[in-house]
Design a protein around this motif. Structure first.
Motif, PDB file in Angstrom:
ATOM      1  N   GLU A  31      97.173  25.492  42.889  1.00  0.00           N
ATOM      2  CA  GLU A  31      96.731  25.151  42.405  1.00  0.00           C
ATOM      3  C   GLU A  31      96.886  23.610  42.790  1.00  0.00           C
ATOM      4  O   GLU A  31      96.178  22.493  42.699  1.00  0.00           O
ATOM      5  N   ARG A  32      98.228  23.431  43.529  1.00  0.00           N
ATOM      6  CA  ARG A  32      98.667  21.711  43.016  1.00  0.00           C
ATOM      7  C   ARG A  32      98.051  21.148  44.749  1.00  0.00           C
ATOM      8  O   ARG A  32      97.671  20.379  44.413  1.00  0.00           O
ATOM      9  N   LYS A  33      97.842  22.156  45.345  1.00  0.00           N
ATOM     10  CA  LYS A  33      97.383  21.764  46.439  1.00  0.00           C
ATOM     11  C   LYS A  33      96.292  21.419  46.552  1.00  0.00           C
ATOM     12  O   LYS A  33      95.475  20.423  47.224  1.00  0.00           O
ATOM     13  N   ARG A  34      95.552  21.796  45.799  1.00  0.00           N
ATOM     14  CA  ARG A  34      94.228  22.402  45.719  1.00  0.00           C
ATOM     15  C   ARG A  34      93.689  20.952  44.898  1.00  0.00           C
ATOM     16  O   ARG A  34      92.942  20.254  46.038  1.00  0.00           O
ATOM     17  N   ARG A  35      94.337  20.396  44.196  1.00  0.00           N
ATOM     18  CA  ARG A  35      93.906  19.558  43.106  1.00  0.00           C
ATOM     19  C   ARG A  35      94.395  18.012  44.230  1.00  0.00           C
ATOM     20  O   ARG A  35      93.457  17.310  44.071  1.00  0.00           O
ATOM     21  N   ALA A  36      95.263  18.135  44.463  1.00  0.00           N
ATOM     22  CA  ALA A  36      95.564  17.072  45.714  1.00  0.00           C
ATOM     23  C   ALA A  36      94.498  16.755  46.360  1.00  0.00           C
ATOM     24  O   ALA A  36      94.758  15.619  46.813  1.00  0.00           O
ATOM     25  N   SER A  37      94.671  17.908  47.211  1.00  0.00           N
ATOM     26  CA  SER A  37      93.783  17.648  48.217  1.00  0.00           C
ATOM     27  C   SER A  37      92.318  16.905  47.706  1.00  0.00           C
ATOM     28  O   SER A  37      91.349  15.793  48.520  1.00  0.00           O
ATOM     29  N   VAL A  80     102.717  13.127  51.257  1.00  0.00           N
ATOM     30  CA  VAL A  80     101.935  11.888  50.384  1.00  0.00           C
ATOM     31  C   VAL A  80     101.151  13.249  49.176  1.00  0.00           C
ATOM     32  O   VAL A  80     101.287  12.719  48.077  1.00  0.00           O
ATOM     33  N   TRP A  81     100.822  14.486  49.416  1.00  0.00           N
ATOM     34  CA  TRP A  81     100.724  15.290  48.656  1.00  0.00           C
ATOM     35  C   TRP A  81     101.491  15.260  47.949  1.00  0.00           C
ATOM     36  O   TRP A  81     100.881  15.592  45.936  1.00  0.00           O
ATOM     37  N   GLU A  82     102.470  15.903  48.070  1.00  0.00           N
ATOM     38  CA  GLU A  82     103.903  15.874  46.808  1.00  0.00           C
ATOM     39  C   GLU A  82     103.766  14.863  45.752  1.00  0.00           C
ATOM     40  O   GLU A  82     104.031  15.302  44.867  1.00  0.00           O
ATOM     41  N   ASN A  83     103.742  13.393  45.998  1.00  0.00           N
ATOM     42  CA  ASN A  83     102.963  12.675  45.835  1.00  0.00           C
ATOM     43  C   ASN A  83     102.477  12.565  44.346  1.00  0.00           C
ATOM     44  O   ASN A  83     102.256  12.372  43.467  1.00  0.00           O
ATOM     45  N   VAL A  84     100.455  13.315  44.863  1.00  0.00           N
ATOM     46  CA  VAL A  84     100.004  13.062  44.322  1.00  0.00           C
ATOM     47  C   VAL A  84      99.896  14.302  43.396  1.00  0.00           C
ATOM     48  O   VAL A  84      99.566  13.876  42.032  1.00  0.00           O
ATOM     49  N   ALA A 143      95.895  12.654  39.105  1.00  0.00           N
ATOM     50  CA  ALA A 143      95.759  13.407  39.086  1.00  0.00           C
ATOM     51  C   ALA A 143      96.278  14.491  37.383  1.00  0.00           C
ATOM     52  O   ALA A 143      95.982  15.113  37.683  1.00  0.00           O
ATOM     53  N   VAL A 144      97.170  13.569  36.729  1.00  0.00           N
ATOM     54  CA  VAL A 144      96.963  14.063  35.198  1.00  0.00           C
ATOM     55  C   VAL A 144      95.767  13.626  35.092  1.00  0.00           C
ATOM     56  O   VAL A 144      95.966  14.046  33.563  1.00  0.00           O
ATOM     57  N   GLU A 145      94.989  13.797  35.038  1.00  0.00           N
ATOM     58  CA  GLU A 145      93.956  12.802  34.232  1.00  0.00           C
ATOM     59  C   GLU A 145      94.073  12.479  32.908  1.00  0.00           C
ATOM     60  O   GLU A 145      93.867  12.797  32.126  1.00  0.00           O
ATOM     61  N   PRO A 146      94.903  10.994  33.084  1.00  0.00           N
ATOM     62  CA  PRO A 146      95.002  10.341  31.927  1.00  0.00           C
ATOM     63  C   PRO A 146      93.749   9.752  31.112  1.00  0.00           C
ATOM     64  O   PRO A 146      92.700  10.071  31.616  1.00  0.00           O
ATOM     65  N   ALA A 147      94.385   9.909  29.438  1.00  0.00           N
ATOM     66  CA  ALA A 147      92.982   9.185  29.131  1.00  0.00           C
ATOM     67  C   ALA A 147      92.686   7.505  29.899  1.00  0.00           C
ATOM     68  O   ALA A 147      91.571   6.650  29.560  1.00  0.00           O
ATOM     69  N   VAL A 148      93.815   7.143  29.625  1.00  0.00           N
ATOM     70  CA  VAL A 148      93.974   5.613  30.050  1.00  0.00           C
ATOM     71  C   VAL A 148      94.983   5.543  31.508  1.00  0.00           C
ATOM     72  O   VAL A 148      96.231   6.218  31.296  1.00  0.00           O
ATOM     73  N   LEU A 149      94.975   4.598  32.290  1.00  0.00           N
ATOM     74  CA  LEU A 149      95.005   4.726  33.531  1.00  0.00           C
ATOM     75  C   LEU A 149      94.862   3.062  33.397  1.00  0.00           C
ATOM     76  O   LEU A 149      94.656   2.046  33.543  1.00  0.00           O
ATOM     77  N   ASP A 188      91.930  11.929  53.197  1.00  0.00           N
ATOM     78  CA  ASP A 188      91.598  12.971  53.758  1.00  0.00           C
ATOM     79  C   ASP A 188      92.708  13.483  54.661  1.00  0.00           C
ATOM     80  O   ASP A 188      92.989  12.500  55.477  1.00  0.00           O
ATOM     81  N   ASP A 189      93.977  14.541  55.233  1.00  0.00           N
ATOM     82  CA  ASP A 189      94.849  15.062  56.241  1.00  0.00           C
ATOM     83  C   ASP A 189      95.730  13.668  56.459  1.00  0.00           C
ATOM     84  O   ASP A 189      96.237  14.209  57.447  1.00  0.00           O
ATOM     85  N   GLN A 190      96.013  13.329  55.037  1.00  0.00           N
ATOM     86  CA  GLN A 190      96.469  12.195  55.241  1.00  0.00           C
ATOM     87  C   GLN A 190      98.165  13.290  54.303  1.00  0.00           C
ATOM     88  O   GLN A 190      99.197  12.014  54.659  1.00  0.00           O
ATOM     89  N   GLY A 191      97.403  13.715  53.605  1.00  0.00           N
ATOM     90  CA  GLY A 191      98.571  14.401  52.772  1.00  0.00           C
ATOM     91  C   GLY A 191     100.195  15.333  53.485  1.00  0.00           C
ATOM     92  O   GLY A 191     101.032  15.146  52.838  1.00  0.00           O
ATOM     93  N   HIS A 192     100.429  15.309  54.574  1.00  0.00           N
ATOM     94  CA  HIS A 192     101.618  15.868  55.343  1.00  0.00           C
ATOM     95  C   HIS A 192     102.714  14.621  55.346  1.00  0.00           C
ATOM     96  O   HIS A 192     103.859  15.119  55.549  1.00  0.00           O
ATOM     97  N   LYS A 193     101.930  13.629  55.810  1.00  0.00           N
ATOM     98  CA  LYS A 193     102.483  12.695  56.404  1.00  0.00           C
ATOM     99  C   LYS A 193     103.787  11.883  54.772  1.00  0.00           C
ATOM    100  O   LYS A 193     103.448  12.415  53.983  1.00  0.00           O
ATOM    101  N   LYS A 194     104.578  11.174  55.310  1.00  0.00           N
ATOM    102  CA  LYS A 194     105.968  10.409  54.065  1.00  0.00           C
ATOM    103  C   LYS A 194     104.748   9.147  53.645  1.00  0.00           C
ATOM    104  O   LYS A 194     103.875   8.090  54.616  1.00  0.00           O
ATOM    105  N   PRO A 195     105.290   8.192  52.648  1.00  0.00           N
ATOM    106  CA  PRO A 195     104.206   7.311  52.212  1.00  0.00           C
ATOM    107  C   PRO A 195     104.951   5.824  52.964  1.00  0.00           C
ATOM    108  O   PRO A 195     104.363   5.296  53.532  1.00  0.00           O
ATOM    109  N   THR A 196     106.226   6.605  53.622  1.00  0.00           N
ATOM    110  CA  THR A 196     106.465   4.891  54.746  1.00  0.00           C
ATOM    111  C   THR A 196     105.656   5.111  55.057  1.00  0.00           C
ATOM    112  O   THR A 196     105.592   3.236  56.046  1.00  0.00           O
TER     113      THR A 196
END
Lengths: 363, 391, 285
Positions: free
Chosen positions: A111-117, A94-98, A151-157, A126-134
């Motif tokens: 920095e990636r880990k910090r932003r993801a959490s 999950v966190w790698e996805n984010v 996470a990519v701070e888009p102007a438009v979602l 919180d605390d779900q980051g290590h799981k797989k999406p499934t």
């Protein structure tokens, strides 16, 4: 024009002989929750894919924050897309996805880990980051997709019917949650849906589309109360429809000679006497004339055929001659009385809309 | 194409296209074209070139023996010089080895006279021969320069024996295919419709093991049966039909029948798996429904199972036929090099024994065309497309 | 067997057991027994002969148990070198066939145009071509065009030609099951195409790449017909076995055969276990 407005100028899309989107102008303001509502195949997903950069418009141009997007691939645009099936990467946690968008931008792993959490706590994961999406539930996966896109701070979602795979309860819950996230982040949301309930509850403004054309752009109330075309009138919410010719116009109102007699409503667009016209009135704006609550404008005598209990309201099916009339009453007061036999119903001219005849939304 | 570029970018897309192009051009198409080209290249004057070459060799040999005789005549009764096993001829690369001529004439040179007349005659003959050699060598150059041209000679010169071997190879391959189908269909059906998963797993394992064991070993295991002192002859011996001790063993190997039997064994399983894969996708309720409607077992197979299994049968038939018709392993090993009656062996001989690559190419092309025709025929017969065939 | 069929037949009313069916089941079972005997008996004879002290391979003329033929194997230089050549070629084949097959599969699955049928036909044609023809064409091409004589290199190329087709079919099957939206999502998040390929496409394909490499390795090691033509004066383990079989039989060939059989059985058991797990996973999910 403000900072990060999304501006579509004369944008169209053709696939061979088929025109998916007719030339369209559209402006989505910064920080707005903007929905594009329409039946499947109306061109709304095509518009989304053009904004995100997966399709190049056949004509016209798209600019975000004043910068033309032509020639920029999806990976170079200040947009992030949430796919209909979410498209979470199944082989990543999950966190790698984010953090994937940050990884793509070369952000160091700490920095990636910090932003993801941070983002995961924003979406209450919180605390779900290590799981797989499934291993997550449908709603949780939904929130991971939102976090990943933010996470990519888009102007438009951009959101492509992201709730369609969820069950009803969860869908209603996620509506509130998405709206809340949008309000807190201030990011422009462009939300694609065929579900009018989603569009009405969440959006600041809505564009209703049909057959590759934008039919109307406006707030939920405008769309609901002042539909611009017969399609919008019938696609959003329920309507009683009366057909006939215009016999009089004055002061922004028009009288239509219908099968149940002359009815008065607010004109939409210019109408002249003799025009083939349609009068729409919402079932909840029609009332029973028992007592003093009756409106004096439009009166119709009808027979009660059936009373359906829907829960918080009651749906009365009446018939005036051959013409069906639907009346919604709150399940309180008169609505609780079981009525039958002949009834006189009425509605105010302000609550009815008269417009030139045109295409309806298919049920 | 734009899809590919959008996702993978220009550089990766270029790499993918480049690799695929390399595969097509350098590994598939151009090698085939080179073979086809060679198949139509004929050494127009190859017969004459060979004749001239032989005559040049012969002349050089004669000159060599004359020289030896003259040397001996000049040196008197000294011991004869040992004849060189190699001819001094510049055409020594020719297939006809000059030593074959040199040896007998050198031995006859032992009884030589020192007659001066004889010497004069020899000298005259030598001069004449040298003139002839010069003439022939010019001619040889001309012939070689006249070179090659495109013609059908490599095909039209196919001997009746080779043509017969070609046709019988195809016939045998066809028989292997048909026999393999008849033997494998019930097996594939039994495995595919088996209800217990343990049974399926066991049967599949029983099929996969022999399938995965090397082709040569499958062939070899049958040689042990067919050999003169093999299992089959011993069986006949113990039944009293033959007497091995008296040298009565039947010679099973090195016959077309043996090659055929071995091929059936070696390639039969290429039919099982494709048919199994298709029958497995058949909804078993269809069989039950047909049975419920009163169809006989035959009719169920003919009307329900076989039509469904068509693509699998097509794949199996193509693979089995192609392997049998093109097999070099089975005829080489069963034949022990004694019985070259398979077309693949003829092709091998053209290339590596006759050193005639052009005709070898022509023969290989004929085999390839036969296989293509078979594939197209099967596709037509079973009404399946190329995407069903190659899965 | 009768017990197995009787139970479900009783549970499913549509499958009425009839005497005719029992008969055909019985005949089918007898046939299966004969078929499997036909498949396995010759192999067992070959295996038995590997342990027979008789200097000519024989399963009937038993002269005592021996492991001598196995002991001789590592001392036989041609076998050992042949094995080296085989491994060298197999490595080369993997290095060639995987990228080629993957490129072809990506192009065929990602191009939506109709012209892919022609491309597909060309790319699978090596599978449908007799092995000896592939050997011949490769040998001719490399000698005529580049002056490269037949040898280990041409054998590698000739094998890679058709093994790449098998790899391509495996990759295509895998790619058709991939949700292409994943690649789009990665791109949308700002990933460069190379990163998309490295982080999304390759990890998804990795199990297939490993399987394809394994299959390519086996196909290459076991190949005879193509290699026989393309190898020239060199040799591989299998072509060496082939020539030993042709010229004078030695039980050493049986000994190698036993090794092959053992490796094959192990590989088949692994395959069967993997298949069971896959089926169980499908049934669960």
């Amino acid at each position: 024009m403000r900072g990060n407005d999304v501006v579509l100028s004369d944008v169209s899309m053709r696939f061979g002989d088929f025109t998916a989107v007719h030339p369209t102008d559209l402006t989505v303001r910064e920080g707005e929750f903007f929905s594009i509502l329409g039946p499947s195949g109306c061109g709304k997903t095509t518009i989304l894919r053009m904004i995100s950069g997966f399709l190049d418009p056949s004509s016209g141009g798209i600019a975000i924050g004043g910068v033309p997007m032509a020639g920029l691939g999806p990976n170079r645009r200040p947009t992030a897309l949430i796919f209909q099936n979410l498209a979470l990467f199944p082989l990543m946690t999950v966190w790698e996805n984010v953090a994937f968008g940050l990884e793509a931008r070369g952000v160091p792993i700490v920095e990636r880990k910090r932003r993801a959490s941070e983002l995961l706590s924003l979406v209450a994961l919180d605390d779900q980051g290590h799981k797989k999406p499934t291993e997550l539930s449908g709603g949780q996966r939904q929130r991971v997709a939102v976090a990943r896109a933010l996470a990519v701070e888009p102007a438009v979602l951009l959101l492509d019917e992201p709730l369609s795979a969820l069950d009803l309860k969860l869908r209603q819950h996620m509506r509130a949650e998405l709206k809340d996230i949008q309000r807190r982040t201030g990011v422009t949301f462009i939300y694609i849906t065929h579900d009018q309930g989603e569009a009405l509850t969440m959006s600041d403004r809505i564009a209703v589309m049909n057959q590759g054309r934008v039919q109307q752009v406006g707030t939920g109330d405008e769309i609901y109360d002042r539909p611009a075309t017969p399609f919008v009138a019938t696609f959003v919410g329920e309507q009683n429809v009366f057909q006939g010719r215009v016999t009089a116009t004055n002061d922004g109102q028009a009288v239509v000679d219908t099968a149940v007699g002359p009815l008065r409503g607010t004109s939409q667009g210019t109408l002249s006497i003799g025009d083939e016209a349609l009068l729409f009135v919402r079932p909840e704006r029609v009332s029973l004339m028992n007592g003093a609550t009756a409106s004096p404008d439009n009166r119709i005598d009808a027979e009660v055929e059936r009373r359906d209990l829907e829960g918080s309201f009651v749906n009365l099916h009446l018939r005036a001659g051959n013409h069906p009339i639907s009346v919604h009453l709150t399940n309180a007061g008169s609505g609780r009385d079981v009525v039958s036999g002949g009834q006189r119903v009425s509605f105010q001219a302000d609550d009815a809309v008269v417009m030139r005849a045109g295409e309806f939304a298919r049920e | 194409m734009s899809d590919l570029i959008r996702i993978y970018g220009k550089s990766l897309t270029t790499i993918f296209l480049g690799l695929t192009a390399l595969w097509i051009v350098a590994l598939i198409v151009v090698p085939q074209l080179r073979m086809i080209e060679r198949a139509f290249v004929v050494d127009r004057y190859s017969d004459e070139a060979a004749r001239v070459g032989v005559e040049i060799n012969r002349s050089y040999t004669r000159v060599f023996t004359i020289d030896q005789e003259l040397d001996r005549a000049a040196a008197g009764p000294t011991a004869p010089t040992a004849p060189s096993p190699f001819s001094p001829s510049p055409s020594s690369a020719k297939p006809s080895t000059p030593s074959a001529f040199a040896t007998p004439s050198a031995s006859s040179g032992g009884a030589v006279s020192t007659d001066p007349d004889r010497t004069a005659t020899l000298k005259a003959e030598k001069a004449e021969l040298q003139a002839r050699i010069a003439e022939l060598e010019v001619r040889e150059k001309e012939v070689k320069a006249g070179g090659t041209g495109y013609a059908l000679g490599n095909f039209t010169s196919m001997s009746a024996i080779h043509a017969k071997i070609f046709l019988s190879t195809l016939m045998y391959a066809l028989c292997v295919t048909i026999l393999a189908f008849l033997a494998c269909y019930p097996v594939a059906y039994a495995v595919a419709t088996s209800r217990s998963s343990e049974r399926v797993a066991l049967l599949m394992l029983g099929l996969v093991i022999p399938y995965a064991i090397n082709e040569l070993l499958r062939i070899f295991s049958w040689i042990m049966i067919l050999e003169k002192h093999g299992v089959l002859n011993r069986l006949l011996d113990s039944l009293g039909l033959i007497d091995l001790a008296a040298g009565e063993g039947m010679r099973f190997v090195a016959s077309n029948g043996a090659v055929f039997a071995v091929m059936v064994y070696a390639y039969i399983l290429f039919m099982v798996f494709p048919i199994y894969n298709t029958i497995e996708t058949l909804d078993r309720n269809q069989i039950e429904a047909a049975r419920d409607l009163g169809a006989s077992t035959w009719r169920i197979h003919w009307r329900v199972v076989l039509p469904h299994a068509k693509p699998g049968i097509a794949v199996g038939a193509v693979m089995t036929f192609m392997l049998s018709a093109g097999s070099i392993a089975a005829p080489e090993i069963v034949g022990r090099g004694l019985h070259p009656d398979w077309f693949s062996q003829v092709i091998y001989q053209r290339f590596f024994e006759s050193n005639n690559w052009n005709q070898g190419s022509a023969y290989a092309l004929v085999l390839l065309v036969a296989c293509v025709v078979f594939v197209l025929g099967v596709m037509g017969l079973f009404k399946v497309g190329i995407r069903d065939i190659a899965k | 067997m009768t017990a197995e069929t009787a139970t479900p037949a009783a549970a499913v009313p549509a499958a009425r057991p009839s005497s005719g069916r029992d008969w055909s089941d019985a005949i089918l079972n007898v046939y299966l027994a004969v078929f499997f005997a036909y498949l396995f008996l010759p192999l067992l004879l070959m295996v038995a002969a590997a342990f027979n002290a008789s200097p000519t391979p024989s399963a009937t003329d038993w002269q005592g148990f021996t492991l001598e033929w196995f002991r001789q194997l590592p001392r036989d230089q041609r076998f050992v070198q042949g094995l080296g050549h085989s491994l060298l070629i197999a490595t080369g084949v993997i290095v060639l066939a995987i990228p080629l097959g993957l490129s072809g599969a990506l192009i065929l699955t990602r191009l939506r145009s109709r012209s892919t049928t022609t491309l597909y036909t060309i790319l699978v044609s090596p599978i449908l071509t007799p092995g000896i023809v592939l050997g011949v064409t490769t040998m001719i091409f490399w000698r005529d065009t580049f002056g490269v004589e037949a040898g280990l290199f041409t054998a590698t190329v000739a094998q890679a030609t058709f093994i790449a087709s098998y790899c391509m079919l495996m990759f295509m099957a895998r790619l058709q099951r991939q949700d292409r939206v994943l690649e789009e999502a990665a791109l949308d998040l700002g990933a460069s195409p190379v990163l998309v390929f490295r982080r999304i496409t390759l990890p998804f394909l990795m199990p297939t790449i490993l399987t394809a490499a394994f299959i390519s390795f086996l196909q290459s090691i076991e190949n005879y017909n193509t290699t026989f033509f393309a190898i020239g004066s060199s040799w591989t383990l299998v072509t060496e076995i082939g020539s030993r079989m042709r010229f004078g039989l030695s039980p050493m060939v049986n000994a190698i055969g036993v090794l092959f059989v053992v490796l094959t059985v192990i590989a088949a058991l692994i395959w069967a276990a993997a298949r069971r797990r896959e089926l169980a996973r499908l049934a669960a999910g």
